[in-house]
Structure formats: structure tokens, C-alpha cells
Design an enzyme around this catalytic site. Structure first.
Site, PDB file in Angstrom:
ATOM      1  N   CYS A 111       0.846  -1.196   0.000  1.00 28.82           N
ATOM      2  CA  CYS A 111       0.000   0.000   0.000  1.00 28.82           C
ATOM      3  C   CYS A 111       0.881   1.246   0.000  1.00 28.82           C
ATOM      4  O   CYS A 111       1.780   1.384   0.834  1.00 28.82           O
ATOM      5  CB  CYS A 111      -0.900  -0.014   1.229  1.00 28.82           C
ATOM      6  N   GLU A 112       0.639   2.169  -0.923  1.00 30.46           N
ATOM      7  CA  GLU A 112       1.493   3.351  -1.029  1.00 30.46           C
ATOM      8  C   GLU A 112       1.209   4.381   0.072  1.00 30.46           C
ATOM      9  O   GLU A 112       1.966   5.341   0.230  1.00 30.46           O
ATOM     10  CB  GLU A 112       1.347   4.014  -2.395  1.00 30.46           C
ATOM     11  N   HIS A 113       0.146   4.174   0.861  1.00 33.91           N
ATOM     12  CA  HIS A 113      -0.193   5.145   1.897  1.00 33.91           C
ATOM     13  C   HIS A 113       0.533   4.883   3.214  1.00 33.91           C
ATOM     14  O   HIS A 113       0.877   5.823   3.930  1.00 33.91           O
ATOM     15  CB  HIS A 113      -1.704   5.144   2.137  1.00 33.91           C
ATOM     16  N   HIS A 114       0.748   3.596   3.540  1.00 33.91           N
ATOM     17  CA  HIS A 114       1.415   3.262   4.800  1.00 33.91           C
ATOM     18  C   HIS A 114       2.588   2.301   4.609  1.00 33.91           C
ATOM     19  O   HIS A 114       3.224   1.909   5.584  1.00 33.91           O
ATOM     20  CB  HIS A 114       0.409   2.636   5.781  1.00 33.91           C
ATOM     21  N   GLN A 152      -4.966  -0.469  -5.039  1.00 32.12           N
ATOM     22  CA  GLN A 152      -5.508  -1.667  -5.691  1.00 32.12           C
ATOM     23  C   GLN A 152      -6.274  -1.352  -6.968  1.00 32.12           C
ATOM     24  O   GLN A 152      -6.185  -2.088  -7.951  1.00 32.12           O
ATOM     25  CB  GLN A 152      -6.397  -2.443  -4.719  1.00 32.12           C
ATOM     26  N   HIS A 180      -5.667  -5.725   2.954  1.00 34.01           N
ATOM     27  CA  HIS A 180      -4.734  -4.615   3.150  1.00 34.01           C
ATOM     28  C   HIS A 180      -4.365  -4.561   4.626  1.00 34.01           C
ATOM     29  O   HIS A 180      -5.231  -4.336   5.476  1.00 34.01           O
ATOM     30  CB  HIS A 180      -5.383  -3.296   2.733  1.00 34.01           C
ATOM     31  N   CYS A 182      -2.873  -2.350   6.155  1.00 33.12           N
ATOM     32  CA  CYS A 182      -3.095  -1.023   6.726  1.00 33.12           C
ATOM     33  C   CYS A 182      -4.518  -0.894   7.263  1.00 33.12           C
ATOM     34  O   CYS A 182      -4.801  -0.014   8.080  1.00 33.12           O
ATOM     35  CB  CYS A 182      -2.804   0.074   5.699  1.00 33.12           C
TER      36      CYS A 182
END
Length: 223
Positions: A111-114, A152, A180, A182
């Protein structure tokens, strides 16, 4: 009034994509993999030192280098266009005209956010318009686009778009069902939920064709 940092946190916590393509800078490959590993190694050392970890301990001594190599060579290796799989196509000489489905492709992404893992399965299908591609190449295309910081929805679209280009047909579909971490291990901590995304091109936009594909996915093919 919401400030910029709060806005960015809201996007990340809600897993909102802001770009249909991976946001990669134009100078991303001006330095070598080895140079990247050395730079990331120092950053990981700084993170661990800041957290109060003792990097003289035998268990931790090699961690910065291991993490840096893993980032560059493994879990984010799909950022490098030189690693894109060469998907050779072949004439469909046996005139197979029905749907071909490659299901339950194991998927590991991040995941590119966390920067936490995304783990799941991809199901990919196409209908030949005169050319076919090797089965393993479908798995490799999934793996290539998964090995980068991802969202995704974007990943699902990239797999379909790449196969459409390789096979020269719009008749490609992909469904991804993934967990995910996250969501599962932090934040809401819902360990049961998973995320399903889909992209249907060409004939797969037709309800009957789409239903046939989705029915194939349900088949129990454990041997």
C-alpha cells in the site's frame, strides 16, 4: 479549515488514489540500484536509531542493508521499467475462441499510503482475437505491476491495460480480492475485511460474458 497535512492524512487513511499512473519522478533511474541501496540503508539506520534500537546488536546489525536490498531488488522492483516482463505472443493456430481464465494468481503488493503489505489473489481473463500469450506471462505481468507502492484500483487497471496492449485486444478482464494490512493490522483493525476491485474491457462489459468470467472464478480447482 483543514490544513494540508490533515488533508494528506485523510487521503491516506481512506486509501484514495490520486493518480491513475504510479507517481514516479522523471529522474527516478538517474542513479543505480546499488546507489539507491546505500542511500536507503542510511535512512533505515536513522529510523531505527530514532526509535531507540541498538544497531550494535547482532540481530539488528544487518537490518538496514537487508531492508534496503528488499526495497530496491524485491518488493519495489516493479518500479524499474527494465524489469518489465517480455510477454511474447503467438498465433492462435488452434483457433481457440473461448475465454481463457488464469485464476488465483498469488498477489503481494504494498500500500502506497502506509507501506504495509497487500496480500490477495488476482483473476485474469482474455478472449483471443488471433494471438495468445503464455500462461506464466500473465502471472509475471501481475507480479511486475504489484511490485511497487500501489493502490488496488490502479493495479487492477494496469494489469488489464498491459494485457490489452500485449494481445492487441480490448477483451481483457481482471478481478482482485486482497487484504490490506493497513486496514487489518492498524487503523480500524478489521482482520476479516478484504477489498475487491475489477476492470472489464471489450466483450467483458457485456453482462453475459462478465457473468461467465465471474462463474469461472467460483470454481473449486483445488487439486
Amino acid at each position: 479549515m483543514i490544513n494540508n497535512e490533515e488533508f494528506q492524512d485523510e487521503i491516506g487513511d481512506n486509501h484514495i488514489a490520486t493518480n491513475a499512473k504510479n507517481p514516479i519522478r522523471s529522474d527516478a533511474f538517474d542513479i543505480t540500484d546499488e546507489q539507491k541501496i546505500e542511500l536507503i540503508k542510511k535512512d533505515v539506520e536513522n529510523i531505527l536509531n530514532t526509535l531507540g534500537m541498538d544497531l550494535t546488536d547482532d540481530s539488528l546489525k544487518g537490518t538496514p542493508n537487508r531492508v534496503a536490498k528488499m526495497f530496491v531488488k524485491e518488493i519495489f522492483g516493479g518500479l524499474n521499467p527494465d524489469k518489465k516482463p517480455k510477454a511474447s505472443t503467438f498465433d492462435n493456430n488452434y483457433k481457440y475462441g473461448e475465454m481463457l481464465v488464469e485464476k488465483n494468481i498469488t498477489l503481494y503488493s504494498t500500500c502506497e499510503h502506509h507501506l504495509l503489505p497487500i496480500i490477495g489473489r488476482a483473476h485474469v481473463a482474455y478472449i483471443s482475437n488471433g494471438t495468445v500469450v503464455g500462461l506464466s506471462k500473465m502471472n509475471r505481468i501481475v507480479e511486475y505491476f504489484a511490485k511497487r507502492p500501489q493502490v488496488q484500483e490502479r493495479l487492477t487497471m494496469q494489469i488489464v491495460q498491459e494485457l490489452q496492449k500485449v494481445l492487441n485486444t480490448e477483451d481483457v478482464a481482471c478481478v482482485i480480492d486482497a487484504k490490506h494490512l493497513c486496514v487489518n493490522s492498524r487503523g480500524i483493525k478489521d482482520i476479516e475485511s478484504s477489498t475487491v476491485t475489477s476492470e472489464f474491457g471489450g466483450k467483458f462489459k457485456d453482462e453475459a460474458t462478465r457473468r461467465e468470467f465471474l462463474d469461472y472464478i467460483k470454481f473449486d480447482t483445488k487439486f
